[in-house]
Design a protein around this motif. Structure first.
Motif, short mmCIF file in Angstrom:
data_model
loop_
_atom_site.label_atom_id
_atom_site.label_comp_id
_atom_site.label_asym_id
_atom_site.label_seq_id
_atom_site.Cartn_x
_atom_site.Cartn_y
_atom_site.Cartn_z
N LEU A 147 -0.11 -3.96 -4.71
CA LEU A 147 0.08 -2.72 -3.95
C LEU A 147 -0.75 -2.68 -2.68
O LEU A 147 -0.34 -2.08 -1.68
N ALA A 150 0.69 -4.45 0.51
CA ALA A 150 1.97 -3.80 0.79
C ALA A 150 1.76 -2.39 1.34
O ALA A 150 2.39 -1.99 2.33
N LEU A 151 0.86 -1.64 0.70
CA LEU A 151 0.60 -0.27 1.14
C LEU A 151 -0.10 -0.26 2.49
O LEU A 151 0.24 0.55 3.38
N GLY A 154 2.45 -1.28 5.10
CA GLY A 154 3.44 -0.23 5.31
C GLY A 154 2.88 0.93 6.12
O GLY A 154 3.53 1.44 7.03
N VAL A 155 1.65 1.33 5.78
CA VAL A 155 1.03 2.44 6.52
C VAL A 155 0.76 2.04 7.96
O VAL A 155 1.00 2.79 8.91
N GLY A 163 -3.85 1.27 9.03
CA GLY A 163 -3.44 0.91 7.69
C GLY A 163 -4.55 0.92 6.67
O GLY A 163 -4.31 1.05 5.46
N ALA A 166 -5.00 3.44 3.67
CA ALA A 166 -4.30 3.30 2.40
C ALA A 166 -5.24 3.00 1.24
O ALA A 166 -4.91 3.23 0.08
N ALA A 169 -6.07 5.46 -1.72
CA ALA A 169 -5.20 5.66 -2.88
C ALA A 169 -5.91 5.35 -4.19
O ALA A 169 -5.55 5.89 -5.25
N THR A 240 1.40 -9.96 -0.37
CA THR A 240 1.55 -9.61 -1.78
C THR A 240 2.01 -10.80 -2.61
O THR A 240 1.98 -10.76 -3.84
#
Length: 380
Positions: A147, A150-151, A154-155, A163, A166, A169, A240
């Motif tokens: 995650l 990827a997170l 993505g952010v 980014g 993230a 989280a 990832t």
């Protein structure tokens, strides 16, 4: 009538505690590797010039590992609470800070919290089936590690915020873990006999080598993909690949360990045959990462390397814990010390090679590490 006591969260099972701890730790460690590239961009420097930053995580491990016997003296609760709060603070600093002193403090706190989790995990899962349970717990860590890049990627791709934010989280889960931690049975401290120093030293060294190989990929996978010409956000997403390979390998490992259990002195130990196979698969993945500059080939190599390296940490840790005469508290402390030594040395050594050659060829450092691991492991 509802009492204050009934409003308190019920304690989680040791397996759930270990799973959450390893999950958030995996998320944070892999996130540190992805954030390395973003931070380098923020500062306008090459990612290799920040090679020392992951080492601060390792120094946090080294500083905390000797406290293992004390942290575990009255059970796992102190280590769980300390680790959760330190890791939450570290993730927050890494997510929100661009000032280098605060980023370094965040990485150090990540190391301190990670050390507490590394210490407490084998203590929570001690007993019959330790190897299988360690494989399952670390599989959760690997799945959560998927995650992070990827997170973060993505952010960052949205262009709205950095980014690195993230990483926040993971903070709510850490606070939940600290809140629900309950006192448990003290971890064993009195060995039946004195462990042989040669056996303990050899098994500790094997674990150092295993973690060294893993962290070469964990820290530098995103930078290697970015070196193929991909934008950072896409490199972080494809990063990832390595934790996906590890998650798959660790999910399958308990099934393999259950088929042909090996016992020595009544204590289950990892399959001897699994380590050579895992090392060969890891080496094949490293060769793919080095052999081509095409992103697809590098990504495939990271998946293969992840599949191979997946079992090395739980198997070598379980072997160290099973050392005759070594107490549970001291085994956990030595395990954290091994991880710290590896994290301090291996990613920095790879970066030094990258400065002399380039990052692609520097990945060849994993091959002699694997060869040394196999040579020492044959004596067990």
């Amino acid at each position: 009538m509802t009492t204050i006591g009934t409003l308190r969260p019920r304690g989680l099972s040791p397996v759930m505690q270990a799973g959450i701890a390893q999950g958030v730790l995996g998320f944070g460690i892999t996130g540190l590797g992805a954030c390395l590239v973003l931070l380098a961009g923020d500062l306008g420097v090459a990612p290799e010039s920040l090679a020392w930053l992951p080492a601060t995580f390792g120094f946090g491990l080294l500083a905390t590992a000797p406290a293992g016997p004390y942290l575990l003296r009255h059970g796992p609760r102190l280590a769980l609470v300390t680790g959760s709060l330190a890791l939450a603070a570290g993730l927050t600093l890494l997510a929100l800070s661009s000032a280098m002193p605060l980023v370094v403090a965040g990485a150090l706190l990540l190391g301190v919290g990670g050390a507490a989790f590394v210490l407490v995990t084998p203590a929570l899962l001690a007993g019959a089936g330790t190897t299988s349970q360690l494989s399952r717990a670390t599989a959760v860590g690997s799945a959560a590690a998927v995650l992070a890049p990827a997170l973060i990627g993505g952010v960052d791709a949205t262009g709205l915020v950095n980014g690195r934010i993230a990483l926040l989280a993971g903070v709510p889960l850490l606070l939940f873990l600290a809140l629900t931690a309950r006192p448990g049975a003290p971890v064993g401290s009195s060995p039946v006999s004195r462990p042989a120093l040669s056996v303990t030293g050899r098994r500790w060294t094997v674990m150092v080598l295993a973690v060294s190989v893993e962290f070469c990929f964990t820290i530098w996978a995103v930078a290697r993909l970015a070196g193929t010409g991909l934008p950072v956000s896409r490199a972080a997403l494809l990063g990832t690949a390595f934790p996906i390979g590890m998650a798959l390998g660790r999910a399958v490992a308990p099934l393999l360990l259950g088929v042909l259990p090996v016992r020595r002195g009544g204590v289950p130990i990892p399959l001897t045959g699994m380590v050579p196979l895992a090392s060969l698969v890891t080496a094949a993945g490293a060769v793919l990462v080095v052999a081509s500059g095409h992103p697809a080939v590098v990504t495939a190599g990271l998946v293969v390397a992840g599949l191979g390296v997946a079992t090395l940490y739980p198997v070598t840790l379980a072997t160290l814990v099973a050392t005759p005469g070594l107490s549970g508290r001291h085994a956990a402390s030595l395990g954290a010390l091994a991880s710290g030594a590896a994290i301090v040395a291996a990613p920095v050594a790879l970066a030094r090679l990258a400065n002399i050659l380039d990052l692609r060829l520097a990945y060849l450092i994993t091959l002699p590490l694997l060869a040394a691991l196999l040579t020492l492991r044959r004596r067990d």
